[in-house]
Scaffold this motif. Structure first.
Motif, PDB file in Angstrom:
ATOM      1  N   LEU A 107       0.968  -1.262  -0.169  1.00 51.50           N
ATOM      2  CA  LEU A 107      -0.059  -0.029  -0.070  1.00 51.50           C
ATOM      3  C   LEU A 107       0.839   1.084   0.080  1.00 51.50           C
ATOM      4  O   LEU A 107       0.683   2.374  -0.746  1.00 51.50           O
ATOM      5  N   LYS A 108       1.896   1.212   0.855  1.00 56.65           N
ATOM      6  CA  LYS A 108       2.883   2.173   0.698  1.00 56.65           C
ATOM      7  C   LYS A 108       3.905   2.194  -0.183  1.00 56.65           C
ATOM      8  O   LYS A 108       4.207   3.454  -0.880  1.00 56.65           O
ATOM      9  N   TYR A 109       4.512   1.210  -0.557  1.00 56.97           N
ATOM     10  CA  TYR A 109       5.624   1.222  -1.358  1.00 56.97           C
ATOM     11  C   TYR A 109       5.651   0.451  -2.592  1.00 56.97           C
ATOM     12  O   TYR A 109       6.379   0.441  -3.504  1.00 56.97           O
ATOM     13  N   GLY A 110       4.352  -0.003  -2.897  1.00 59.70           N
ATOM     14  CA  GLY A 110       4.023  -0.689  -4.358  1.00 59.70           C
ATOM     15  C   GLY A 110       4.369  -1.860  -4.687  1.00 59.70           C
ATOM     16  O   GLY A 110       4.878  -2.618  -3.697  1.00 59.70           O
ATOM     17  N   LEU A 111       3.945  -2.363  -5.734  1.00 60.21           N
ATOM     18  CA  LEU A 111       4.492  -3.990  -6.213  1.00 60.21           C
ATOM     19  C   LEU A 111       5.318  -3.768  -6.734  1.00 60.21           C
ATOM     20  O   LEU A 111       6.362  -2.536  -7.091  1.00 60.21           O
ATOM     21  N   THR A 112       5.914  -4.826  -7.402  1.00 56.14           N
ATOM     22  CA  THR A 112       7.295  -4.907  -8.252  1.00 56.14           C
ATOM     23  C   THR A 112       7.291  -3.750  -9.570  1.00 56.14           C
ATOM     24  O   THR A 112       8.251  -3.060  -9.551  1.00 56.14           O
ATOM     25  N   SER A 113       6.382  -3.711 -10.110  1.00 57.39           N
ATOM     26  CA  SER A 113       5.837  -2.771 -11.174  1.00 57.39           C
ATOM     27  C   SER A 113       6.347  -1.314 -10.926  1.00 57.39           C
ATOM     28  O   SER A 113       6.777  -0.707 -11.717  1.00 57.39           O
ATOM     29  N   ASN A 114       6.017  -1.044  -9.584  1.00 59.73           N
ATOM     30  CA  ASN A 114       6.289   0.456  -9.122  1.00 59.73           C
ATOM     31  C   ASN A 114       7.751   0.464  -8.807  1.00 59.73           C
ATOM     32  O   ASN A 114       7.971   1.643  -8.312  1.00 59.73           O
ATOM     33  N   ASN A 115       8.422  -0.617  -8.653  1.00 60.97           N
ATOM     34  CA  ASN A 115       9.904  -0.402  -8.080  1.00 60.97           C
ATOM     35  C   ASN A 115      10.983  -0.926  -9.207  1.00 60.97           C
ATOM     36  O   ASN A 115      12.121  -1.430  -8.830  1.00 60.97           O
ATOM     37  N   LEU A 116      10.543  -0.976 -10.420  1.00 57.78           N
ATOM     38  CA  LEU A 116      11.478  -1.329 -11.462  1.00 57.78           C
ATOM     39  C   LEU A 116      11.921   0.005 -12.275  1.00 57.78           C
ATOM     40  O   LEU A 116      11.049   0.898 -12.342  1.00 57.78           O
ATOM     41  N   LEU A 117      12.991   0.086 -12.753  1.00 58.74           N
ATOM     42  CA  LEU A 117      13.526   1.162 -13.687  1.00 58.74           C
ATOM     43  C   LEU A 117      13.799   0.388 -15.157  1.00 58.74           C
ATOM     44  O   LEU A 117      13.853   1.130 -15.849  1.00 58.74           O
TER      45      LEU A 117
END
Lengths: 495, 417
Positions: free
Chosen positions: A166-176
């Motif tokens: 909820l605060k930090y996102g799933l994998t897709s929100n943490n990839l570059l």
């Protein structure tokens, strides 16, 4: 669960395929011995087993490219596999397919603190990423409970979540960035240390595509500075409704906790018997609310959460006073699956998402279903983001119980969809929920998705039999647009 | 600049899905193209972004999507907002503010960059262009907040993808694919967004007169700290003096947001953490907000002479972003500032310079050398699309992008210009 009918010609040509693959890879990296192939016969969804025709273990992108090109030339199906921890059967092999294992891709390639990113090979485990940067005060946010074993490549394929989404996102929100190989052998590079990428968002598309579009060979993840402090609260309630309403009220008050988990009475008891986490046994629902950041803000958040819980009739509250105590609170939640395993010879973990407010009625309906199916169910729930994990307890040795557990699970997922939710929050569709896709999507919705698949893999060789409930050939999908979505295809095989 | 590239020979304004599907099917049959628009505040942006090969000589019709507006679902406690794609941003923001919530990606308002009126624009436009403001560095991009989409493809078929829940991996993530696709894949009719609580207050921490390399170090240290810095920018003197009256030279600004009660503690911890870089000053409330809209909306390039600049957005690895300073000096007749902790550089080149294409080629090459890429987002006609959203891609990647586009729109009915 039906898989596509294996192609007997492919199976008959196994020896020729093996010798062809051994021209690309060292002999020992092409596994054809039936006994050795058993090691790959299932993933985390262990109810389904099928050894592959051949397994290959390439070590670099060039080899992956050549293997895929070889498979495309010979019309052979390919199933990619990371650590094999999928809970939806995403890495279930095919009798006439090659299993492409990425376990040799296990290096961290670059740690770049200035750009707050890390480039790794896909076989590196999720936890190893955080460990690599831990001493320097960083971590990788998505933390699926299998994080010590699951690979980052698998996380990308499934768009894995965890308790902090909820605060930090799933994998897709943490990839570059990604490097991926298409079935024709083309190597595609998407993104890197920069925050945006040119063209359409293929990074977003590939994440969660379950190995149906491309094989991931390199991953650049975003890392975050570790919060200086985290504190967890245990909040007990005499009704699940009160717990659910507290969750909504906390969020409505402007607090986004780092984690907000809920367990029902059955889960609390199972866990407490097992790890003695100090959970109260006289509650119908238990929340773990974790806040992180600087101390003043944590105190502020805890005060608000505490007063909201009291307003909603909380009968138990405990705030962690030390890191040891905080980890103790989580130890129970993290042991929930293992605790279920102790209560019953087998358990089936369901993964649906609902709008949070539907939780009380969903829990009630689940209890009714439990009575109807004659199977116990314990619930753990990522309450902050509405992601349910009912654990259905069964015994595979009792005739018909597995099927009953699966039907029970399917009913739960249908109910999730009915309440405005979806089939899967973080485990993927795979083979497990494939045949329920039409509960969520119209045939047109699925055709649009399958045409995207065709853009990557026109002959449907990558991980076929997963995600889509019907076999559609790309030519048929392409020709259809003249008639809009009106044509039905009753004659098409279902598997 | 930003003239219409092609004559619009017809206008269609469907009022419902059925009419929209019919308009698209009929356009395919009549071999015409459709240019989607809402309030038309980003036309210049899209025409610069698309590549020339995606244009054609077919008759062009304007497809006005404004029939698809209005708030369908807004449930603050569920953090979900579902609206018609052409719902004005101003209306959405009014509802969110009334509930102390926001779109966390800080949607910028670029209408004034193209001579438009501030405050115009629709959510569909923001999503179609994947526009994120200064908070992107902490809270992610527009694409990270799109939960679900309903759209009509170039085949005239209505489809849905995603949903309304926070966590969803059911099927391919088409909401992400459609975000930033500039209306070239499908006509979005409805968008479901994740919304988040808005912070009670914000404070800006200002460092004066830092050299660019030092400023990037400050921003990196701030963003690598645990103090939840929500934006970090570097303004060279030419920009800084317009942004903040007290500035006489360069300005490095960090923003922190939070609860009134607890934010000051975090601000002080951050200042202490960055003490080695000299004194800092604070900017609060309205002054702070005004500064951030000047930065996020790139107002420097929407006023005075700079309104005519050829305008670039460069996406750079933050650690290499300070090299732009020397590059801009070399280029001459150019201005820049850094947002996203150095991850985004805005660069304007005077429209007066003679060798526009040569200058632009240098910019594109500079971005690539640094490990990033650039898009010319405000371009004279002859350079529209030459340095667009696909220009930095290799042949393999471009071919794949084109196959993906054709999967949605095989007849090329959607035109971004």
């Amino acid at each position: 669960m039906k898989m596509p009918v294996p192609d007997s010609e492919t199976i008959a040509s196994k020896d020729a395929l093996v010798s062809g693959l051994r021209k690309i890879l060292p002999s020992e990296d092409v596994i054809d011995d039936p006994a050795a192939l058993r090691a790959f016969e299932s993933d985390g969804l262990s109810a389904y087993r099928q050894p592959p025709l051949i397994a290959v273990l390439p070590s670099n992108t060039g080899q992956v490219s050549e293997v895929l090109r070889f498979c495309a030339q010979h019309g052979v199906k390919v199933v990619p596999r990371g650590a094999g921890t999928s809970l939806s059967g995403g890495a279930l092999p095919l009798a006439d397919g090659i299993l492409l294992g990425l376990s040799r891709f296990n290096s961290i390639l670059d740690i770049d603190y200035d750009n707050r990113c890390l480039t790794v090979q896909p076989g590196v485990t999720n936890l190893a990423i955080s460990k690599a940067v831990d001493a320097d005060g960083f971590y990788y946010a998505p933390d699926p409970s299998s994080q010590y074993a699951c690979s980052i490549g698998g996380n990308v394929a499934e768009n894995s979540g965890g308790v902090h989404c909820l605060k930090y996102g799933l994998t897709s929100n943490n990839l570059l960035g990604l490097e991926a190989v298409l079935i024709n052998g083309d190597v595609v590079r998407i993104g890197g240390a920069a925050m945006e990428r040119p063209g359409y968002d293929l990074l977003g598309l590939l994440t969660g595509s379950e190995g149906l579009l491309a094989v991931i060979t390199e991953v650049t993840v975003r890392i975050l500075p570790k919060p200086p402090l985290a504190r967890a609260m245990l909040l007990g309630f005499t009704t699940a409704t009160a717990a659910a309403k507290s969750v909504s009220a906390i969020i409505r008050a402007g607090i986004i906790p780092a984690g907000m988990e809920m367990m029902d009475k059955a889960a609390v008891h199972a866990v407490e018997d097992f790890v003695h986490a100090g959970y109260p046994l006289d509650v119908e629902a238990l929340l773990i609310v974790e806040l992180d950041g600087v101390e003043a803000e944590i105190d502020h958040g805890i005060a608000i959460a505490s007063s909201i819980a009291k307003e909603h009739g909380a009968c138990f509250e405990q705030v962690s006073q030390s890191e040891e105590e905080r980890l103790g609170f989580w130890a129970g939640r993290k042991a929930a699956f293992a605790a279920a395993g102790r209560m019953s010879p087998d358990y089936y973990c369901v993964d649906g998402t609902i709008p949070r407010r539907a939780l009380p009625e969903v829990l009630e309906a689940m209890n009714e279903m439990s009575a109807r199916y004659g199977l116990r169910v314990a619930n753990v729930f990522h309450a902050g983001d509405g992601n349910l994990h009912p654990l259905i307890l069964y015994d595979a040795n009792v005739e018909g119980e597995l099927e009953r557990a699966e039907d029970f699970g399917a009913d739960i997922l249908r109910m999730c969809v009915d309440k405005g939710g979806v089939l899967t929050g973080e485990h993927g569709v795979g083979v497990e929920k494939r045949d329920l896709m039409e509960e969520v999507f119209s045939q047109t919705d699925l055709d649009v998705q399958q045409r995207v698949k065709c853009a990557f893999d026109p002959t449907s060789l990558l991980n076929p039999g997963k995600m889509f409930p019907r076999l559609r050939r790309c030519a048929e999908l392409g020709a259809m647009h003249v008639h809009g979505g009106k044509l039905a295809f009753p004659e098409l095989p279902r598997y | 600049m930003n003239k219409e590239h092609m004559k619009i020979s017809g206008r269609i304004r469907p009022v419902d899905i059925e009419e929209l599907c019919a308009a698209i099917v009929s356009s395919v049959e009549q071999n015409t193209r459709l240019r989607l628009h809402g309030m038309d505040s980003k036309r210049g942006w899209s025409s610069a972004w698309c590549v020339p090969a995606q244009r054609s000589s077919k008759d062009l019709h304007a497809l006005d999507m404004r029939g698809f507006d209005g708030i369908d679902i807004y449930e603050p406690e569920e953090l979900v907002l579902r609206v018609g794609a052409a719902t004005p941003m101003s209306e959405i923001q009014k509802h969110l503010q009334g509930n102390q919530q926001e779109l966390s990606f800080d949607p910028p308002d670029f209408a004034p960059l193209y001579g438009g009126i501030a405050g115009t624009g629709t959510l569909g436009g923001v999503i179609a262009c994947n526009l994120s403001g200064s908070r992107r560095v902490r809270s992610g991009a527009a694409r990270d907040c799109v939960l679900g989409i309903e759209a009509v493809s170039g085949r005239g078929e209505l489809f849905r993808s995603g949903g309304r829940v926070m966590k969803n991996v059911t099927g391919y993530d088409l909401p992400k694919l459609l975000t930033g696709s500039h209306g070239m894949l499908a006509a979005m009719t409805q968008i479901t967004m994740k919304v988040l609580p808005a912070s009670e207050t914000s404070v800006s921490v200002l460092f004066f007169n830092l050299e660019p390399d030092r400023a990037v170090v400050v921003m990196t240290q701030a963003l690598s700290s645990a103090y939840e810095v929500s934006a970090a920018v570097y303004l060279p003197a030419s920009v800084a003096t317009q942004a903040v009256p007290a500035a006489t030279n360069t300005l490095t600004v960090l923003r922190l947001e939070g609860a009134e009660k607890s934010l000051p503690a975090r601000v002080e911890l951050l200042r202490k953490h960055l003490m080695e870089h000299g004194d800092s000053e604070l900017l609060q409330d309205d002054e702070s907000r005004a500064l951030w809209s000047f930065i996020g909306d790139a107002r420097f390039f929407a006023t005075g002479e700079r309104r005519e600049d050829l305008l670039w957005r460069l996406f750079l690895p933050p650690s290499r972003s300070h090299h732009i300073d020397a590059f801009v000096r070399q280029l001459g007749e150019a201005y820049y500032f850094l947002d996203w902790g150095g991850g985004l550089a805005w660069l304007g080149i005077s429209n007066e310079i003679k060798e526009k294409r040569v200058a632009c080629e240098k910019v594109a090459a500079f971005a690539l050398e640094q490990g990033g890429y650039g898009v010319l987002v405000r371009a004279p006609d002859e350079l529209c699309g030459v340095f667009g959203g696909f220009s930095a891609l290799g042949a393999v990647e471009n071919a794949l992008m084109e196959r993906v586009r054709a999967a949605f729109d095989p007849d090329g009915v959607f035109s971004p210009v």
